[in-house]
Scaffold this motif. Structure first.
Motif, PDB file in Angstrom:
ATOM      1  N   ALA A   9       0.709  -1.112   0.107  1.00 21.39           N
ATOM      2  CA  ALA A   9      -0.168   0.075  -0.066  1.00 21.39           C
ATOM      3  C   ALA A   9       0.743   1.096   0.011  1.00 21.39           C
ATOM      4  N   ARG A  10       1.766   1.198   0.745  1.00 20.45           N
ATOM      5  CA  ARG A  10       2.945   2.399   0.704  1.00 20.45           C
ATOM      6  C   ARG A  10       3.674   2.872  -0.429  1.00 20.45           C
ATOM      7  N   ILE A  11       3.758   1.528  -1.285  1.00 19.17           N
ATOM      8  CA  ILE A  11       4.499   1.835  -2.359  1.00 19.17           C
ATOM      9  C   ILE A  11       3.611   2.438  -3.667  1.00 19.17           C
ATOM     10  N   TYR A  12       2.348   1.989  -3.408  1.00 27.62           N
ATOM     11  CA  TYR A  12       1.290   2.550  -4.486  1.00 27.62           C
ATOM     12  C   TYR A  12       1.110   3.921  -3.929  1.00 27.62           C
ATOM     13  N   ASP A  13       0.905   4.301  -2.622  1.00 29.60           N
ATOM     14  CA  ASP A  13       0.935   5.646  -2.199  1.00 29.60           C
ATOM     15  C   ASP A  13       1.948   6.452  -2.784  1.00 29.60           C
ATOM     16  N   ALA A  14       3.143   5.924  -2.432  1.00 27.81           N
ATOM     17  CA  ALA A  14       4.213   6.785  -3.057  1.00 27.81           C
ATOM     18  C   ALA A  14       4.259   6.975  -4.271  1.00 27.81           C
ATOM     19  N   ALA A  15       3.924   6.128  -4.964  1.00 24.56           N
ATOM     20  CA  ALA A  15       3.766   6.239  -6.658  1.00 24.56           C
ATOM     21  C   ALA A  15       2.743   7.245  -7.194  1.00 24.56           C
ATOM     22  N   LEU A  16       1.509   7.035  -6.463  1.00 22.97           N
ATOM     23  CA  LEU A  16       0.415   7.471  -7.115  1.00 22.97           C
ATOM     24  C   LEU A  16      -0.244   8.692  -6.555  1.00 22.97           C
ATOM     25  N   LYS A  17       0.316   9.145  -5.356  1.00 25.59           N
ATOM     26  CA  LYS A  17      -0.552  10.271  -4.801  1.00 25.59           C
ATOM     27  C   LYS A  17      -0.650  11.671  -5.409  1.00 25.59           C
ATOM     28  N   ASP A  18       0.312  11.789  -6.346  1.00 23.50           N
ATOM     29  CA  ASP A  18       0.336  13.110  -7.088  1.00 23.50           C
ATOM     30  C   ASP A  18      -0.445  12.902  -8.590  1.00 23.50           C
ATOM     31  N   VAL A  19      -0.759  11.722  -8.658  1.00 18.53           N
ATOM     32  CA  VAL A  19      -1.787  11.500  -9.841  1.00 18.53           C
ATOM     33  C   VAL A  19      -3.170  11.396  -9.869  1.00 18.53           C
ATOM     34  N   LEU A  20      -3.476  10.775  -8.698  1.00 18.90           N
ATOM     35  CA  LEU A  20      -4.945  10.240  -8.526  1.00 18.90           C
ATOM     36  C   LEU A  20      -5.111  10.365  -7.155  1.00 18.90           C
ATOM     37  N   ALA A  21      -6.413  10.105  -6.584  1.00 18.72           N
ATOM     38  CA  ALA A  21      -6.723  10.078  -5.235  1.00 18.72           C
ATOM     39  C   ALA A  21      -6.696   8.744  -4.782  1.00 18.72           C
ATOM     40  N   VAL A  22      -5.440   8.300  -4.049  1.00 20.13           N
ATOM     41  CA  VAL A  22      -5.509   7.034  -3.275  1.00 20.13           C
ATOM     42  C   VAL A  22      -6.211   6.981  -2.028  1.00 20.13           C
ATOM     43  N   PRO A  23      -6.446   5.708  -1.432  1.00 19.05           N
ATOM     44  CA  PRO A  23      -7.116   5.709  -0.319  1.00 19.05           C
ATOM     45  C   PRO A  23      -6.781   6.570   0.891  1.00 19.05           C
ATOM     46  N   ALA A  24      -7.834   7.149   1.408  1.00 21.95           N
ATOM     47  CA  ALA A  24      -7.471   7.957   2.681  1.00 21.95           C
ATOM     48  C   ALA A  24      -7.665   6.956   3.816  1.00 21.95           C
ATOM     49  N   ARG A  25      -6.614   7.051   4.936  1.00 25.85           N
ATOM     50  CA  ARG A  25      -6.731   6.174   6.138  1.00 25.85           C
ATOM     51  C   ARG A  25      -7.692   6.778   7.116  1.00 25.85           C
ATOM     52  N   MET A  26      -8.468   6.120   7.979  1.00 26.47           N
ATOM     53  CA  MET A  26      -9.172   6.343   9.094  1.00 26.47           C
ATOM     54  C   MET A  26      -8.101   6.789   9.831  1.00 26.47           C
ATOM     55  N   PRO A  27      -8.246   7.903  10.936  1.00 24.20           N
ATOM     56  CA  PRO A  27      -7.053   8.415  11.810  1.00 24.20           C
ATOM     57  C   PRO A  27      -6.993   7.277  12.831  1.00 24.20           C
ATOM     58  N   GLY A  28      -5.859   7.029  13.087  1.00 21.45           N
ATOM     59  CA  GLY A  28      -5.325   6.161  14.150  1.00 21.45           C
ATOM     60  C   GLY A  28      -5.620   4.675  13.776  1.00 21.45           C
ATOM     61  N   SER A  29      -5.665   4.369  12.579  1.00 23.82           N
ATOM     62  CA  SER A  29      -6.164   2.963  12.076  1.00 23.82           C
ATOM     63  C   SER A  29      -4.835   2.138  11.446  1.00 23.82           C
ATOM     64  N   GLN A  30      -5.047   0.920  11.512  1.00 25.28           N
ATOM     65  CA  GLN A  30      -4.310   0.232  10.534  1.00 25.28           C
ATOM     66  C   GLN A  30      -5.088  -0.874   9.670  1.00 25.28           C
ATOM     67  N   SER A  31      -4.972  -0.617   8.643  1.00 25.50           N
ATOM     68  CA  SER A  31      -5.893  -1.365   7.471  1.00 25.50           C
ATOM     69  C   SER A  31      -5.389  -2.933   7.458  1.00 25.50           C
ATOM     70  N   ALA A  32      -6.175  -3.664   7.040  1.00 25.39           N
ATOM     71  CA  ALA A  32      -5.865  -5.071   6.435  1.00 25.39           C
ATOM     72  C   ALA A  32      -5.505  -5.176   5.001  1.00 25.39           C
TER      73      ALA A  32
END
Length: 381
Positions: A270-293
Protein backbone atom coordinates in the motif's frame (compact mmCIF):
# COMPACT_ATOMS: atom_id res chain seq x y z
CA UNK A 1 5.99 -0.05 -21.73
CA UNK A 2 6.07 -3.36 -23.59
CA UNK A 3 3.53 -5.60 -21.84
CA UNK A 4 4.90 -8.67 -23.64
CA UNK A 5 8.23 -8.30 -21.80
CA UNK A 6 6.65 -9.00 -18.41
CA UNK A 7 4.67 -11.93 -17.00
CA UNK A 8 1.04 -11.30 -15.95
CA UNK A 9 0.33 -9.88 -12.51
CA UNK A 10 -2.71 -11.60 -10.99
CA UNK A 11 -5.20 -9.67 -8.90
CA UNK A 12 -4.98 -12.46 -6.31
CA UNK A 13 -2.44 -15.30 -6.11
CA UNK A 14 -3.60 -18.09 -3.81
CA UNK A 15 -1.30 -20.64 -5.45
CA UNK A 16 1.77 -18.66 -4.45
CA UNK A 17 0.45 -18.40 -0.92
CA UNK A 18 -0.24 -22.13 -0.74
CA UNK A 19 3.36 -22.89 -1.73
CA UNK A 20 4.66 -21.18 1.42
CA UNK A 21 2.30 -22.80 3.93
CA UNK A 22 4.38 -25.71 5.21
CA UNK A 23 1.84 -26.70 7.85
CA UNK A 24 -1.14 -26.90 5.50
CA UNK A 25 -0.85 -30.52 4.42
CA UNK A 26 -0.29 -31.74 7.97
CA UNK A 27 -3.38 -29.86 9.10
CA UNK A 28 -5.55 -31.37 6.35
CA UNK A 29 -4.11 -34.87 6.90
CA UNK A 30 -5.00 -34.63 10.59
CA UNK A 31 -8.65 -34.02 9.72
CA UNK A 32 -8.65 -36.97 7.32
CA UNK A 33 -7.16 -39.12 10.07
CA UNK A 34 -9.70 -38.32 12.79
CA UNK A 35 -12.69 -37.97 10.44
CA UNK A 36 -14.59 -35.37 12.47
CA UNK A 37 -15.60 -33.25 9.51
CA UNK A 38 -18.27 -31.24 11.33
CA UNK A 39 -17.31 -29.33 14.51
CA UNK A 40 -14.05 -31.26 14.82
CA UNK A 41 -11.25 -30.23 17.19
CA UNK A 42 -9.76 -27.81 14.65
CA UNK A 43 -12.96 -25.74 14.75
CA UNK A 44 -12.68 -25.23 18.50
CA UNK A 45 -8.94 -24.54 18.25
CA UNK A 46 -9.55 -21.98 15.55
CA UNK A 47 -12.25 -20.19 17.55
CA UNK A 48 -9.91 -19.86 20.52
CA UNK A 49 -7.05 -18.56 18.38
CA UNK A 50 -9.21 -16.08 16.47
CA UNK A 51 -10.63 -14.68 19.71
CA UNK A 52 -7.12 -14.38 21.11
CA UNK A 53 -5.87 -12.69 17.97
CA UNK A 54 -8.38 -9.83 18.12
CA UNK A 55 -8.93 -9.75 21.88
CA UNK A 56 -12.60 -10.69 21.80
CA UNK A 57 -14.07 -12.66 24.67
CA UNK A 58 -15.93 -15.12 22.42
CA UNK A 59 -15.63 -16.38 18.83
CA UNK A 60 -18.26 -18.53 17.11
CA UNK A 61 -17.26 -19.85 13.69
CA UNK A 62 -19.95 -20.12 11.01
CA UNK A 63 -20.38 -21.17 7.40
CA UNK A 64 -19.97 -17.75 5.72
CA UNK A 65 -19.73 -14.05 6.37
CA UNK A 66 -23.32 -13.67 5.20
CA UNK A 67 -24.51 -16.28 7.70
CA UNK A 68 -22.56 -14.45 10.41
CA UNK A 69 -24.55 -11.29 9.69
CA UNK A 70 -27.82 -13.21 9.61
CA UNK A 71 -27.21 -15.06 12.87
CA UNK A 72 -26.27 -11.82 14.63
CA UNK A 73 -29.51 -10.13 13.56
CA UNK A 74 -31.60 -13.23 14.26
CA UNK A 75 -30.24 -13.29 17.80
CA UNK A 76 -31.56 -9.74 18.36
CA UNK A 77 -35.01 -10.66 17.04
CA UNK A 78 -34.74 -8.14 14.21
CA UNK A 79 -37.45 -8.55 11.58
CA UNK A 80 -40.58 -7.06 10.07
CA UNK A 81 -41.08 -3.37 10.84
CA UNK A 82 -37.47 -2.83 11.91
CA UNK A 83 -35.07 -0.38 10.27
CA UNK A 84 -31.44 -1.42 9.89
CA UNK A 85 -29.08 1.40 8.91
CA UNK A 86 -26.15 0.48 6.66
CA UNK A 87 -23.85 2.10 4.08
CA UNK A 88 -25.07 2.29 0.49
CA UNK A 89 -21.61 1.56 -0.89
CA UNK A 90 -20.66 -2.00 0.05
CA UNK A 91 -21.25 -5.64 -0.92
CA UNK A 92 -24.77 -6.95 -1.36
CA UNK A 93 -24.76 -9.26 1.70
CA UNK A 94 -25.00 -6.32 4.10
CA UNK A 95 -28.40 -5.31 2.69
CA UNK A 96 -29.53 -8.80 1.74
CA UNK A 97 -29.62 -10.14 5.28
CA UNK A 98 -32.04 -7.60 6.82
CA UNK A 99 -34.40 -8.18 3.89
CA UNK A 100 -34.24 -11.96 4.33
CA UNK A 101 -35.38 -11.45 7.93
CA UNK A 102 -38.22 -9.13 6.91
CA UNK A 103 -36.50 -5.95 8.13
CA UNK A 104 -35.90 -2.85 5.99
CA UNK A 105 -32.39 -1.68 5.09
CA UNK A 106 -32.02 2.09 5.33
CA UNK A 107 -29.16 3.18 3.11
CA UNK A 108 -26.66 5.76 4.34
CA UNK A 109 -24.18 7.77 2.28
CA UNK A 110 -20.42 7.35 2.65
CA UNK A 111 -17.33 9.54 2.89
CA UNK A 112 -15.80 10.24 -0.57
CA UNK A 113 -12.21 9.56 0.57
CA UNK A 114 -12.42 6.78 3.17
CA UNK A 115 -15.55 5.10 1.68
CA UNK A 116 -16.77 4.55 5.26
CA UNK A 117 -20.26 5.39 6.52
CA UNK A 118 -20.79 9.17 6.76
CA UNK A 119 -21.98 9.92 10.30
CA UNK A 120 -23.83 13.11 9.33
CA UNK A 121 -25.76 11.09 6.74
CA UNK A 122 -26.42 8.38 9.35
CA UNK A 123 -27.90 10.88 11.78
CA UNK A 124 -30.05 12.41 9.05
CA UNK A 125 -31.34 9.00 7.95
CA UNK A 126 -32.21 8.03 11.54
CA UNK A 127 -34.10 11.31 11.96
CA UNK A 128 -36.00 10.70 8.72
CA UNK A 129 -37.09 7.23 9.80
CA UNK A 130 -38.16 8.42 13.25
CA UNK A 131 -40.18 11.28 11.77
CA UNK A 132 -41.93 9.03 9.24
CA UNK A 133 -42.90 6.61 12.01
CA UNK A 134 -43.46 3.58 9.79
CA UNK A 135 -40.35 1.70 10.94
CA UNK A 136 -38.68 1.08 14.31
CA UNK A 137 -34.95 2.00 14.30
CA UNK A 138 -33.25 -1.14 15.61
CA UNK A 139 -29.68 -1.55 14.40
CA UNK A 140 -26.68 -0.04 12.68
CA UNK A 141 -24.43 -2.22 10.52
CA UNK A 142 -21.10 -0.48 10.11
CA UNK A 143 -18.89 -1.85 7.34
CA UNK A 144 -15.09 -1.78 7.58
CA UNK A 145 -14.82 -1.41 3.83
CA UNK A 146 -11.75 -2.59 1.88
CA UNK A 147 -9.81 -3.31 5.09
CA UNK A 148 -10.21 0.10 6.74
CA UNK A 149 -12.06 0.40 10.07
CA UNK A 150 -15.27 2.40 10.13
CA UNK A 151 -15.62 5.28 12.61
CA UNK A 152 -16.63 3.04 15.49
CA UNK A 153 -16.34 5.67 18.20
CA UNK A 154 -18.79 7.86 16.30
CA UNK A 155 -21.13 5.01 15.46
CA UNK A 156 -21.16 3.85 19.09
CA UNK A 157 -22.05 7.34 20.31
CA UNK A 158 -25.02 7.59 17.94
CA UNK A 159 -26.15 4.03 18.71
CA UNK A 160 -26.03 4.61 22.48
CA UNK A 161 -28.09 7.78 22.16
CA UNK A 162 -30.68 6.10 19.93
CA UNK A 163 -30.73 2.71 21.70
CA UNK A 164 -29.58 0.77 18.62
CA UNK A 165 -27.77 -2.56 18.33
CA UNK A 166 -24.41 -2.27 16.53
CA UNK A 167 -23.06 -4.92 14.19
CA UNK A 168 -19.59 -4.63 12.69
CA UNK A 169 -19.51 -6.07 9.17
CA UNK A 170 -15.79 -6.83 9.26
CA UNK A 171 -15.92 -9.20 6.28
CA UNK A 172 -13.01 -7.49 4.53
CA UNK A 173 -11.09 -6.30 7.56
CA UNK A 174 -10.21 -9.05 10.03
CA UNK A 175 -6.76 -8.05 11.28
CA UNK A 176 -7.37 -4.32 11.01
CA UNK A 177 -6.94 -2.15 14.09
CA UNK A 178 -8.21 1.17 15.42
CA UNK A 179 -6.37 3.02 18.16
CA UNK A 180 -4.02 0.07 18.46
CA UNK A 181 -6.88 -2.36 19.14
CA UNK A 182 -7.83 -5.09 16.65
CA UNK A 183 -11.37 -5.04 15.30
CA UNK A 184 -13.54 -7.64 16.99
CA UNK A 185 -15.04 -5.82 19.94
CA UNK A 186 -15.81 -2.32 18.63
CA UNK A 187 -19.52 -3.18 18.23
CA UNK A 188 -22.03 -5.29 20.12
CA UNK A 189 -21.19 -8.06 17.66
CA UNK A 190 -18.63 -8.41 14.88
CA UNK A 191 -19.07 -10.58 11.78
CA UNK A 192 -16.24 -11.55 9.46
CA UNK A 193 -15.77 -13.64 6.32
CA UNK A 194 -13.18 -16.21 5.32
CA UNK A 195 -14.05 -16.17 1.62
CA UNK A 196 -10.84 -17.09 -0.26
CA UNK A 197 -10.10 -13.53 -1.40
CA UNK A 198 -10.20 -12.08 2.12
CA UNK A 199 -6.96 -11.23 4.01
CA UNK A 200 -7.52 -14.40 6.06
CA UNK A 201 -9.25 -16.66 3.56
CA UNK A 202 -10.28 -20.30 3.57
CA UNK A 203 -10.44 -22.63 0.55
CA UNK A 204 -14.19 -22.26 0.43
CA UNK A 205 -16.81 -20.31 2.37
CA UNK A 206 -16.48 -19.57 6.06
CA UNK A 207 -17.02 -16.87 8.63
CA UNK A 208 -17.08 -16.04 12.32
CA UNK A 209 -18.85 -13.95 14.93
CA UNK A 210 -17.16 -12.17 17.83
CA UNK A 211 -18.80 -10.78 20.95
CA UNK A 212 -18.00 -9.80 24.52
CA UNK A 213 -21.30 -11.32 25.68
CA UNK A 214 -21.39 -14.95 26.82
CA UNK A 215 -25.18 -14.94 26.35
CA UNK A 216 -24.91 -13.80 22.74
CA UNK A 217 -22.17 -16.34 22.01
CA UNK A 218 -24.33 -19.17 23.37
CA UNK A 219 -27.25 -17.99 21.25
CA UNK A 220 -25.03 -17.82 18.14
CA UNK A 221 -23.91 -21.42 18.71
CA UNK A 222 -27.51 -22.54 18.99
CA UNK A 223 -28.65 -20.62 15.92
CA UNK A 224 -25.82 -21.95 13.74
CA UNK A 225 -26.94 -25.52 14.54
CA UNK A 226 -30.68 -25.49 13.83
CA UNK A 227 -31.53 -23.76 17.12
CA UNK A 228 -30.56 -26.79 19.19
CA UNK A 229 -30.42 -26.79 22.99
CA UNK A 230 -28.32 -28.97 25.25
CA UNK A 231 -28.77 -31.99 23.01
CA UNK A 232 -28.90 -32.44 19.25
CA UNK A 233 -32.61 -33.21 19.20
CA UNK A 234 -33.73 -30.48 21.58
CA UNK A 235 -34.83 -27.59 19.36
CA UNK A 236 -35.30 -24.36 21.33
CA UNK A 237 -35.67 -21.88 18.47
CA UNK A 238 -35.73 -21.59 14.71
CA UNK A 239 -32.11 -21.63 13.58
CA UNK A 240 -30.14 -22.58 10.50
CA UNK A 241 -27.38 -24.89 9.29
CA UNK A 242 -24.51 -22.45 9.61
CA UNK A 243 -21.48 -24.38 10.86
CA UNK A 244 -17.90 -24.00 9.65
CA UNK A 245 -16.61 -27.36 8.43
CA UNK A 246 -13.45 -28.80 9.95
CA UNK A 247 -11.44 -28.81 6.72
CA UNK A 248 -11.87 -25.05 6.37
CA UNK A 249 -10.85 -24.61 10.01
CA UNK A 250 -7.68 -26.59 9.28
CA UNK A 251 -6.86 -24.34 6.31
CA UNK A 252 -7.42 -21.23 8.40
CA UNK A 253 -5.22 -22.52 11.22
CA UNK A 254 -2.38 -23.00 8.75
CA UNK A 255 -2.91 -19.53 7.30
CA UNK A 256 -3.16 -17.92 10.72
CA UNK A 257 0.49 -18.88 11.30
CA UNK A 258 1.62 -16.41 8.62
CA UNK A 259 -1.20 -13.87 8.96
CA UNK A 260 0.71 -11.20 10.90
CA UNK A 261 3.50 -11.22 8.31
CA UNK A 262 0.96 -11.03 5.48
CA UNK A 263 -0.74 -8.01 7.04
CA UNK A 264 2.64 -6.29 7.29
CA UNK A 265 3.39 -7.10 3.64
CA UNK A 266 0.03 -5.70 2.51
CA UNK A 267 0.88 -2.45 4.30
CA UNK A 268 4.25 -2.30 2.52
CA UNK A 269 2.56 -2.67 -0.88
CA UNK A 270 0.00 0.00 0.00
CA UNK A 271 2.83 2.40 0.80
CA UNK A 272 4.52 1.67 -2.52
CA UNK A 273 1.29 2.54 -4.31
CA UNK A 274 0.79 5.64 -2.16
CA UNK A 275 4.24 6.99 -2.92
CA UNK A 276 3.95 6.38 -6.66
CA UNK A 277 0.35 7.49 -7.20
CA UNK A 278 -0.50 10.20 -4.66
CA UNK A 279 0.34 13.05 -7.06
CA UNK A 280 -1.61 11.52 -9.97
CA UNK A 281 -4.93 10.38 -8.49
CA UNK A 282 -6.82 9.95 -5.23
CA UNK A 283 -5.24 7.14 -3.21
CA UNK A 284 -7.14 5.57 -0.28
CA UNK A 285 -7.46 7.82 2.75
CA UNK A 286 -6.72 6.22 6.10
CA UNK A 287 -9.11 6.46 9.00
CA UNK A 288 -7.31 8.38 11.79
CA UNK A 289 -5.32 6.15 14.13
CA UNK A 290 -6.09 3.01 12.15
CA UNK A 291 -4.23 0.08 10.65
CA UNK A 292 -5.84 -1.37 7.51
CA UNK A 293 -5.97 -5.06 6.62
CA UNK A 294 -5.80 -3.96 2.94
CA UNK A 295 -8.25 -6.45 1.51
CA UNK A 296 -8.60 -4.01 -1.39
CA UNK A 297 -6.46 -1.06 -2.51
CA UNK A 298 -9.01 1.14 -4.28
CA UNK A 299 -8.06 4.35 -6.08
CA UNK A 300 -10.57 6.95 -7.26
CA UNK A 301 -10.47 8.35 -10.79
CA UNK A 302 -12.00 11.69 -11.86
CA UNK A 303 -14.71 10.12 -14.01
CA UNK A 304 -15.84 6.92 -15.70
CA UNK A 305 -14.06 7.64 -18.99
CA UNK A 306 -10.73 8.01 -17.21
CA UNK A 307 -11.33 4.80 -15.33
CA UNK A 308 -12.13 2.91 -18.52
CA UNK A 309 -8.85 4.11 -20.03
CA UNK A 310 -6.98 2.97 -16.94
CA UNK A 311 -8.69 -0.44 -17.04
CA UNK A 312 -7.79 -0.86 -20.70
CA UNK A 313 -4.13 -0.06 -20.02
CA UNK A 314 -3.94 -2.52 -17.13
CA UNK A 315 -5.62 -5.23 -19.19
CA UNK A 316 -3.20 -4.65 -22.08
CA UNK A 317 -0.31 -5.10 -19.63
CA UNK A 318 -1.89 -8.31 -18.22
CA UNK A 319 -2.35 -6.71 -14.81
CA UNK A 320 -5.31 -7.87 -12.76
CA UNK A 321 -7.79 -5.25 -11.53
CA UNK A 322 -11.40 -5.01 -10.40
CA UNK A 323 -14.24 -2.61 -9.69
CA UNK A 324 -15.65 -2.57 -6.15
CA UNK A 325 -18.54 -1.73 -6.63
CA UNK A 326 -20.08 -0.72 -9.98
CA UNK A 327 -23.28 0.64 -8.41
CA UNK A 328 -24.56 1.61 -5.00
CA UNK A 329 -26.86 -0.82 -3.19
CA UNK A 330 -29.95 1.40 -3.32
CA UNK A 331 -29.54 1.46 -7.13
CA UNK A 332 -29.67 -2.33 -7.39
CA UNK A 333 -32.95 -3.69 -8.82
CA UNK A 334 -33.45 -6.00 -5.83
CA UNK A 335 -33.19 -3.16 -3.30
CA UNK A 336 -34.83 -0.25 -5.09
CA UNK A 337 -38.32 -1.15 -3.77
CA UNK A 338 -37.00 -0.90 -0.19
CA UNK A 339 -35.37 2.50 -0.69
CA UNK A 340 -37.24 5.67 0.25
CA UNK A 341 -35.84 7.62 -2.69
CA UNK A 342 -33.32 9.70 -0.74
CA UNK A 343 -30.36 10.89 -2.80
CA UNK A 344 -27.02 9.47 -1.68
CA UNK A 345 -24.69 11.34 -4.02
CA UNK A 346 -21.31 10.04 -2.89
CA UNK A 347 -22.30 6.39 -3.04
CA UNK A 348 -23.94 7.00 -6.40
CA UNK A 349 -20.81 8.58 -7.88
CA UNK A 350 -18.18 6.16 -6.58
CA UNK A 351 -19.36 3.24 -8.69
CA UNK A 352 -18.23 5.02 -11.86
CA UNK A 353 -14.84 6.10 -10.50
CA UNK A 354 -13.27 3.46 -8.24
CA UNK A 355 -10.64 0.96 -9.38
CA UNK A 356 -8.99 -1.78 -7.30
CA UNK A 357 -5.34 -2.70 -7.87
CA UNK A 358 -3.60 -5.98 -6.96
CA UNK A 359 -2.61 -6.12 -3.29
CA UNK A 360 -1.67 -9.50 -1.87
CA UNK A 361 1.29 -10.75 0.18
CA UNK A 362 3.01 -12.44 -2.78
CA UNK A 363 3.15 -9.29 -4.89
CA UNK A 364 6.77 -8.14 -5.24
CA UNK A 365 7.97 -4.55 -4.95
CA UNK A 366 8.85 -4.65 -8.64
CA UNK A 367 5.37 -5.83 -9.57
CA UNK A 368 3.70 -3.15 -7.45
CA UNK A 369 5.89 -0.50 -9.07
CA UNK A 370 4.96 -1.86 -12.51
CA UNK A 371 1.27 -1.63 -11.68
CA UNK A 372 1.72 1.97 -10.59
CA UNK A 373 3.86 2.86 -13.64
CA UNK A 374 1.27 1.38 -16.02
CA UNK A 375 -1.50 3.36 -14.37
CA UNK A 376 0.49 6.59 -14.41
CA UNK A 377 1.28 6.14 -18.11
CA UNK A 378 -2.41 5.52 -18.85
CA UNK A 379 -3.31 8.78 -17.12
CA UNK A 380 -0.73 10.74 -19.07
CA UNK A 381 1.59 11.22 -16.12
Amino acid sequence: MNAQAFPPIPFLDLKAQQARLPGLKARLDAVLAHGQYILGPEVHELEAKLAGFCGAAHCVSVSSGTDALQIALMAEGIGRGDAVFLPAFTYTATAEVPLLLGATPVFVDVDPRTFQMDLASLEARIATVKKAGALRPRAIIGVDLFGQPADWAGIATIAAREGLFTLDDCAQSFGAAQGGVRLGKAADATATSFFPSKPLGAYGDGGALFTQSAERAALYRSLRTHGEGTTRYEVLRTGMNGRLDTMQAAVLLAKLEVFEAELARREEIARIYDAALKDVLAVPARMPGSQSAWAVYCVTLPDEATREAAKAALAAASIGHAVYYPRALHQQPAYQPSHDGAALPVAESLGARVLALPIHPDLSDEQAQRVAATLIQALGG
